[in-house]
Design a protein around this motif. Structure first.
Motif, PDB file in Angstrom:
ATOM      1  N   ILE A  63       0.891  -1.154  -0.001  1.00 14.00           N
ATOM      2  CA  ILE A  63       0.073  -0.156   0.010  1.00 14.00           C
ATOM      3  C   ILE A  63       0.700   1.312   0.076  1.00 14.00           C
ATOM      4  O   ILE A  63       0.638   2.155  -0.526  1.00 14.00           O
ATOM      5  CB  ILE A  63      -1.009  -0.029   1.278  1.00 14.00           C
ATOM      6  CG1 ILE A  63      -2.023  -1.062   1.208  1.00 14.00           C
ATOM      7  CG2 ILE A  63      -1.626   1.345   1.304  1.00 14.00           C
ATOM      8  CD1 ILE A  63      -3.075  -0.743   0.198  1.00 14.00           C
ATOM      9  N   ASP A  86       0.682   4.088  -2.858  1.00 12.51           N
ATOM     10  CA  ASP A  86       0.627   5.281  -2.584  1.00 12.51           C
ATOM     11  C   ASP A  86       1.761   6.408  -2.990  1.00 12.51           C
ATOM     12  O   ASP A  86       1.340   7.317  -3.553  1.00 12.51           O
ATOM     13  CB  ASP A  86       0.446   5.388  -1.175  1.00 12.51           C
ATOM     14  CG  ASP A  86       0.247   6.975  -0.595  1.00 12.51           C
ATOM     15  OD1 ASP A  86      -0.763   7.312  -0.745  1.00 12.51           O
ATOM     16  OD2 ASP A  86       1.010   7.677  -0.151  1.00 12.51           O
ATOM     17  N   HIS A 124      -0.342   9.018  -5.205  1.00 12.48           N
ATOM     18  CA  HIS A 124      -0.863   9.902  -4.631  1.00 12.48           C
ATOM     19  C   HIS A 124       0.178  10.795  -3.758  1.00 12.48           C
ATOM     20  O   HIS A 124       0.000  12.008  -3.705  1.00 12.48           O
ATOM     21  CB  HIS A 124      -1.920   9.533  -3.507  1.00 12.48           C
ATOM     22  CG  HIS A 124      -3.153   8.905  -4.476  1.00 12.48           C
ATOM     23  ND1 HIS A 124      -3.110   7.619  -4.985  1.00 12.48           N
ATOM     24  CD2 HIS A 124      -4.160   9.613  -5.088  1.00 12.48           C
ATOM     25  CE1 HIS A 124      -4.377   7.416  -5.609  1.00 12.48           C
ATOM     26  NE2 HIS A 124      -4.859   8.653  -5.910  1.00 12.48           N
ATOM     27  N   MET A 125       1.217  10.292  -3.220  1.00 10.90           N
ATOM     28  CA  MET A 125       2.074  10.888  -2.557  1.00 10.90           C
ATOM     29  C   MET A 125       2.502  12.105  -2.807  1.00 10.90           C
ATOM     30  O   MET A 125       3.171  12.448  -3.808  1.00 10.90           O
ATOM     31  CB  MET A 125       3.276   9.777  -1.914  1.00 10.90           C
ATOM     32  CG  MET A 125       4.068  10.523  -0.941  1.00 10.90           C
ATOM     33  SD  MET A 125       5.544   9.406  -0.360  1.00 10.90           S
ATOM     34  CE  MET A 125       6.262   9.712  -1.850  1.00 10.90           C
ATOM     35  N   GLY A 127     -11.234  -3.822  -6.788  1.00 11.93           N
ATOM     36  CA  GLY A 127     -10.036  -3.226  -7.218  1.00 11.93           C
ATOM     37  C   GLY A 127     -10.442  -1.833  -7.796  1.00 11.93           C
ATOM     38  O   GLY A 127     -11.467  -1.314  -7.800  1.00 11.93           O
ATOM     39  N   ARG A 128      -9.385  -0.985  -8.339  1.00 12.11           N
ATOM     40  CA  ARG A 128      -9.358   0.244  -8.905  1.00 12.11           C
ATOM     41  C   ARG A 128      -8.394   0.488  -9.862  1.00 12.11           C
ATOM     42  O   ARG A 128      -7.388  -0.098 -10.088  1.00 12.11           O
ATOM     43  CB  ARG A 128      -9.590   1.031  -7.786  1.00 12.11           C
ATOM     44  CG  ARG A 128      -8.440   1.103  -6.710  1.00 12.11           C
ATOM     45  CD  ARG A 128      -8.574   2.155  -5.597  1.00 12.11           C
ATOM     46  NE  ARG A 128      -8.243   3.480  -6.273  1.00 12.11           N
ATOM     47  CZ  ARG A 128      -8.948   4.453  -6.330  1.00 12.11           C
ATOM     48  NH1 ARG A 128     -10.339   4.496  -5.665  1.00 12.11           N
ATOM     49  NH2 ARG A 128      -8.818   5.850  -7.024  1.00 12.11           N
ATOM     50  N   ASP A 178      -5.709   3.735 -10.982  1.00 14.07           N
ATOM     51  CA  ASP A 178      -5.306   5.216 -11.187  1.00 14.07           C
ATOM     52  C   ASP A 178      -4.476   5.431 -12.067  1.00 14.07           C
ATOM     53  O   ASP A 178      -4.168   4.612 -12.844  1.00 14.07           O
ATOM     54  CB  ASP A 178      -4.709   5.112  -9.389  1.00 14.07           C
ATOM     55  CG  ASP A 178      -5.796   5.101  -8.357  1.00 14.07           C
ATOM     56  OD1 ASP A 178      -6.450   6.217  -8.029  1.00 14.07           O
ATOM     57  OD2 ASP A 178      -6.060   3.963  -7.933  1.00 14.07           O
ATOM     58  N   ARG A 204      -4.982  -3.492  -7.371  1.00 14.04           N
ATOM     59  CA  ARG A 204      -5.114  -2.057  -8.094  1.00 14.04           C
ATOM     60  C   ARG A 204      -4.233  -1.839  -9.289  1.00 14.04           C
ATOM     61  O   ARG A 204      -3.117  -2.240  -9.109  1.00 14.04           O
ATOM     62  CB  ARG A 204      -4.810  -1.034  -6.906  1.00 14.04           C
ATOM     63  CG  ARG A 204      -5.536  -1.151  -5.819  1.00 14.04           C
ATOM     64  CD  ARG A 204      -5.350  -0.042  -4.781  1.00 14.04           C
ATOM     65  NE  ARG A 204      -6.041  -0.450  -3.531  1.00 14.04           N
ATOM     66  CZ  ARG A 204      -6.114   0.319  -2.514  1.00 14.04           C
ATOM     67  NH1 ARG A 204      -5.498   1.678  -2.482  1.00 14.04           N
ATOM     68  NH2 ARG A 204      -6.770   0.131  -1.443  1.00 14.04           N
TER      69      ARG A 204
END
Lengths: 501, 501
Positions: A23, A27, A31-32, A227-228, A230, A246
């Protein structure tokens, strides 16, 4: 038996910590904010240290020994026997590595990822070179701790593809290189206009690409409840459990295939992970069995399905109506030919199926030379460019399109690339078997019926997680070990047809 | 001194693990697919167990004792002395709690969060009640382990607001309740049309709301290189280090204040965290000192700045041109009055400044009754509704707008709510001091000059992290302990003006 439960509980904690690191890495790449990098390195360092300590602790060893004793005499094909077998392999691997080295690698690679991203953005190799120097040194130490009979690459490759050796990689390339090179030569002789892919470089709105891609992968079977998707600089698939898988993708407004086939590729990985039996969730047997088998799933969906004529007979009208301005003058057959254009090129992830393996061969040679000290980190860009000239007749205009293009080395993943070529070969071996088992697979794809193929993969591969090795799976499914013949037949038939060879 | 460095390194690992759990929780509320819930609970359980074990281990205790010895005779105002002092407080707190209880709470609250979200979506309290039953029981155990002199609430509140007791909360409410109730009464007597907020319920495109909100918080000083904003069901701010501070928001197309003031509120929290001295990153002294001080920052920016006349003199023309269809007939003064409409209402996070504290009082009374066994979980919705009738003359039409509205209990955070009222009071105490120190603060805000105020907060509060307690900060800045007078003066003056009282 309680011995199995006790070990499962202990290793379940190891799995939970490992997926926690997953994770953090996901990330970091999605996103970070930039300001989080230093703390992220600290987090991953302590987490890898603790995970490693737990993996190799004397308590774990005692539980493992007790479970092995309890497994004595069990059907070797049972879940419990397989669990203990794989747990032993993991334990032996981990216990060879000192905790400090594992923690050091986690910290160094976390910072190296940031350095690589910056270096690539600025096309400035010197920003990444010190990290790479450090990583090569650490990875050499890993290989030496793991042990090998003369060739460091064997120890590293074994982490990604249990049982495979550098000599097997050479044999694999020896088997596919003649056909690949001959095909490339014949195709190049047809001239650059034999297939026109300029239509793929028209204008394709990103939001529409994203919506189309998501609609496609839903049809293929990607479960968005588990799931997703990005965006990330480098597309990847992360699985934390079969319930949370993911994928990431990236878009180029003026190059449709990047996101489209990238998304289908990562979906291939994700379908594998989402298909692992739920009873293996958070357990040693969860996840894919090897990177070669993993890549076989991504390449199967990306290429054998996604770049096939029947696939586009099904999806093309929908694509055309998504981008009427750019595709109204293009028919399905022209589109099919365009997405299969063969052309020596600079970037691996955008390479066609025929030239792709030469990109891997280049990296395999670079890595063995770096690891054995035949090549220095300083001289690596020149070596890269010389090999590009030799295999493709091309010289990268800058390092971003050369040695800095891949994320893998920044992650410390040397010994990983050959699993991509292995995946190509396995994908064809499996697809050929699926065709034979399912009957009219082409017709099913053309009708948009993907459930039979997905069901076949789930039944034969996905559900088993790490229970069977790559070789065991291939034997069970096809009655043979790795076989390059179906792959070479596939390439020759498909590209012979497209290029009229 | 090496004693401090050794302890710092050890507690740095604890901080890194704690912020890892923070990332998992952030991810759970912003991105995690539903299928990830079970594994997330397992991850947080093992992580909290390991973090707790590390915090209270004999090695940590030995390092702490050595550092205390080394700190003997140091200036108590030095970083090292403060570090050791706060480390001791953390250690004593953690060592009172059994690891199994900490791990159990982590697991239960992770699953309870999902149950709460489902229950709220379906407005079905019975889906959440078993979790709440479990949580109340666990939280009682926490209070009893921590120890208290008769009132469990004291032990719980102390975790969020070190040193504060339930009796202080009662005294605080006793001090502000008469003015609040009198103000509400006077305002209600003016009739519902004294201030018209219907203009806020017009059509406001979400994407435009988001862009406007981001532009505002950039002007206030939110640093997107060291933070980000996402969407979540319940807005919050998470800080992992001063370099990675994340806020969330939510949108209502037909209610502008929800996202607008929610975003400014969370930015207040984020500015605090981004402003902590970098030398405290990943360190015991990093982060905010108490929830009351934290809330003072969010409420200061949300209300004393964001709902002020000078703020809208600066921002209104830009808001108006973002939403010309909905606001062209509205001038800045009418907008200012609308966003300050006072009206008894059901939802705490949308409550105006005057009625807000009554929502907190209700929760404080509910929590003390639940903890002391005067109220059962089963009877809690009825008790909630009865208190809503008593304080607001309203009855929630369903539990989603009643007892299920807040996330806190699902997180196990009983004893937390009073810090919101405390934050309101501190925000006015600080703002009044800032006005006096900065001279023309209103003029600065009207000219869009937020740097002086942010600089004042950084200088006086943010940079210190956890070095000083709430009371120490107030003493240093204002020369007084907590003082309700500035808050009551602020409310009376502002609402006296708006409502012509």
């Amino acid at each position: 038996m309680s011995e199995f439960e006790d070990l499962r509980k202990r290793l379940g904690e190891v799995s939970a910590l490992a997926s926690t690191a997953g994770i953090l890495e996901w990330d970091q790449q999605t996103h970070m904010p930039a300001g989080g990098a230093a703390n992220r390195a600290a987090q991953l360092e302590v987490l890898s240290k603790i995970t490693h300590e737990l993996s190799v602790s004397s308590k774990t060893e005692t539980l493992l020994a007790a479970a092995e004793k309890a497994a004595d005499g069990l059907d070797p094909d049972s879940d419990d026997a397989a669990f203990v077998r794989v747990a032993r392999r993991d334990f032996d691997h981990a216990s060879k590595l000192p905790t400090e080295l594992v923690a050091e690698i986690a910290k160094v690679t976390t910072l190296a990822h940031e350095a690589w991203a910056e270096a690539r953005a600025a096309s400035n190799y010197s920003k990444f070179a010190p990290c790479l120097e450090n990583i090569v040194d650490l990875v050499r130490q890993v290989a030496d701790h793991l042990g090998h009979s003369g060739e460091r690459y064997d120890a590293l490759l074994d982490q990604y593809e249990p049982g495979m050796k550098a000599a097997d990689v050479r044999a694999m390339f020896d088997a596919i290189k003649p056909t690949s090179v001959a095909l490339v030569k014949a195709i190049v002789e047809r001239g650059p206009d034999a297939v026109d892919d300029s239509i793929l470089k028209r204008d394709f709105d990103e939001a529409k690409q994203e919506a189309f891609g998501e609609a496609v992968i839903k049809e293929l079977g990607f479960d968005f409840e588990r799931g997703r998707q990005d965006r990330a600089v480098h597309p990847f698939c992360s699985s934390f459990t079969s319930g949370d898988v993911r994928i990431t993708t990236r878009f180029d407004k003026n190059f449709l295939p990047m996101a489209l086939f990238g998304t289908i590729h990562e979906t291939g990985h994700a379908l594998y992970e989402q298909g692992v039996a739920r009873r293996y969730d958070g357990n040693t047997l969860g996840g894919g069995t090897s990177l070669g088998v993993h890549e076989s799933q991504s390449r199967l969906w990306e290429n054998l399905v996604g770049r096939s004529r029947p696939f586009w007979k099904h999806f093309y009208s929908s694509l055309q109506s998504t981008f009427p301005e750019s595709l109204s003058d293009v028919d399905a057959e022209r589109f099919y030919r365009a997405v299969n254009k063969v052309e020596p090129s600079l970037i691996r992830v955008e390479a066609d199926e025929v030239t792709y393996n030469l990109h891997i061969l280049l990296r395999f040679e670079m890595e063995t030379d770096l690891l054995e000290g035949r090549l220095s980190v300083k001289d690596a860009p020149a070596a890269w460019n010389a090999k590009m000239q030799e295999y493709f007749g091309l010289t990268p205009p800058d390092d971003a399109q050369g040695i800095l293009q891949d994320v893998h080395w920044s992650m410390g993943s040397l010994g990983y690339f050959p699993t991509y070529s292995l995946g190509n070969i396995i994908s064809a071996q499996l697809f050929t078997q699926a065709q034979s088992d399912l009957g009219d697979l082409s017709g099913q794809i053309e009708r948009g019926e993907f459930a039979p193929l997905l069901g076949w993969l789930r039944e034969n591969i996905h559900q088993w997680g790490r229970k069977y090795t790559a070789t065991e799976l291939l034997q069970r499914i096809t009655g043979k070990a790795l076989d390059t013949a179906p792959y070479l037949q596939y390439l020759s038939a498909k590209y012979g047809d497209i290029y009229g060879l």
